[in-house]
Design a protein around this motif. Sequence first.
Motif, mmCIF file in Angstrom:
data_model
loop_
_atom_site.group_PDB
_atom_site.id
_atom_site.type_symbol
_atom_site.label_atom_id
_atom_site.label_comp_id
_atom_site.label_asym_id
_atom_site.label_seq_id
_atom_site.Cartn_x
_atom_site.Cartn_y
_atom_site.Cartn_z
ATOM 1 N N GLN A 1 0.835 -1.194 0.000
ATOM 2 C CA GLN A 1 0.000 0.000 0.000
ATOM 3 C C GLN A 1 0.872 1.246 0.000
ATOM 4 O OE1 GLN A 1 -2.221 0.224 3.601
ATOM 5 N NE2 GLN A 1 -3.496 1.924 2.929
ATOM 6 N N ILE A 2 0.393 2.288 -0.663
ATOM 7 C CA ILE A 2 1.062 3.597 -0.622
ATOM 8 C C ILE A 2 0.474 4.362 0.557
ATOM 9 C CG2 ILE A 2 1.420 5.790 -1.798
ATOM 10 C CD1 ILE A 2 1.296 4.278 -4.446
ATOM 11 N N LEU A 3 1.327 4.712 1.518
ATOM 12 C CA LEU A 3 0.856 5.393 2.724
ATOM 13 C C LEU A 3 0.849 6.906 2.585
ATOM 14 C CD1 LEU A 3 2.725 3.283 5.428
ATOM 15 C CD2 LEU A 3 0.370 3.034 4.650
ATOM 16 N N GLU A 4 1.832 7.439 1.857
ATOM 17 C CA GLU A 4 1.984 8.887 1.772
ATOM 18 C C GLU A 4 2.558 9.266 0.415
ATOM 19 O OE1 GLU A 4 4.427 11.555 4.524
ATOM 20 O OE2 GLU A 4 3.623 10.006 5.858
ATOM 21 N N ARG A 5 2.180 10.433 -0.076
ATOM 22 C CA ARG A 5 2.772 10.984 -1.302
ATOM 23 C C ARG A 5 3.278 12.387 -0.990
ATOM 24 N NH1 ARG A 5 1.251 8.406 -6.194
ATOM 25 N NH2 ARG A 5 -0.336 6.819 -5.833
ATOM 26 N N ASP A 6 4.407 12.744 -1.616
ATOM 27 C CA ASP A 6 4.981 14.059 -1.387
ATOM 28 C C ASP A 6 5.804 14.424 -2.616
ATOM 29 O OD1 ASP A 6 5.553 16.413 -0.119
ATOM 30 O OD2 ASP A 6 7.076 15.571 1.215
ATOM 31 N N SER B 1 4.099 -1.330 9.898
ATOM 32 C CA SER B 1 3.973 0.049 9.438
ATOM 33 C C SER B 1 5.156 0.912 9.888
ATOM 34 C CB SER B 1 2.660 0.652 9.918
ATOM 35 O OG SER B 1 2.602 0.622 11.314
ATOM 36 N N LYS C 1 9.322 16.563 -3.495
ATOM 37 C CA LYS C 1 10.480 17.312 -3.011
ATOM 38 C C LYS C 1 10.913 18.258 -4.122
ATOM 39 C CE LYS C 1 14.906 16.971 -0.896
ATOM 40 N NZ LYS C 1 15.488 16.380 0.256
ATOM 41 N N VAL D 1 7.084 8.665 -2.534
ATOM 42 C CA VAL D 1 6.000 7.866 -1.963
ATOM 43 C C VAL D 1 6.529 7.093 -0.765
ATOM 44 C CG1 VAL D 1 4.657 7.614 -4.079
ATOM 45 C CG2 VAL D 1 6.429 5.970 -3.561
ATOM 46 N N LYS D 2 5.674 6.878 0.221
ATOM 47 C CA LYS D 2 6.017 6.054 1.376
ATOM 48 C C LYS D 2 5.216 4.763 1.247
ATOM 49 C CE LYS D 2 6.303 6.178 6.386
ATOM 50 N NZ LYS D 2 6.066 6.982 7.585
#
Length: 107
Positions: A77-82, A103, A84, A94-95
Amino acid sequence: MFGRKDKLSPRFIRPYRILKHVGLAAYQLELSPELDQIHDVFHVSMLRCYRSDPVHVILIEEIEVRLDLTFEEEPVQILERDVKVLRRKSIPLVKLLWHNHSSEEAT
């Protein structure tokens, strides 16, 4: 580490019982039958003292080790997008949560 060395591969697979002290800085371990192709004597630099925590245990049965002793990690699963932003470009980040990892070990 088995097979390809990269930063996302698990560093340690499970605790093993020490059978005997070999030389000045090596130990012989009691490995499971799945790892019979691997030499059972390890230098102390490859070993870590185990502190009991059930989250740390990755069962060999859960990791499909190929004949050449490599395996493939699968993102769940992709937990976070950012994004930079640097001076001349932006890098999407992506996290990911990985299969067989908690986790806290997301990268």
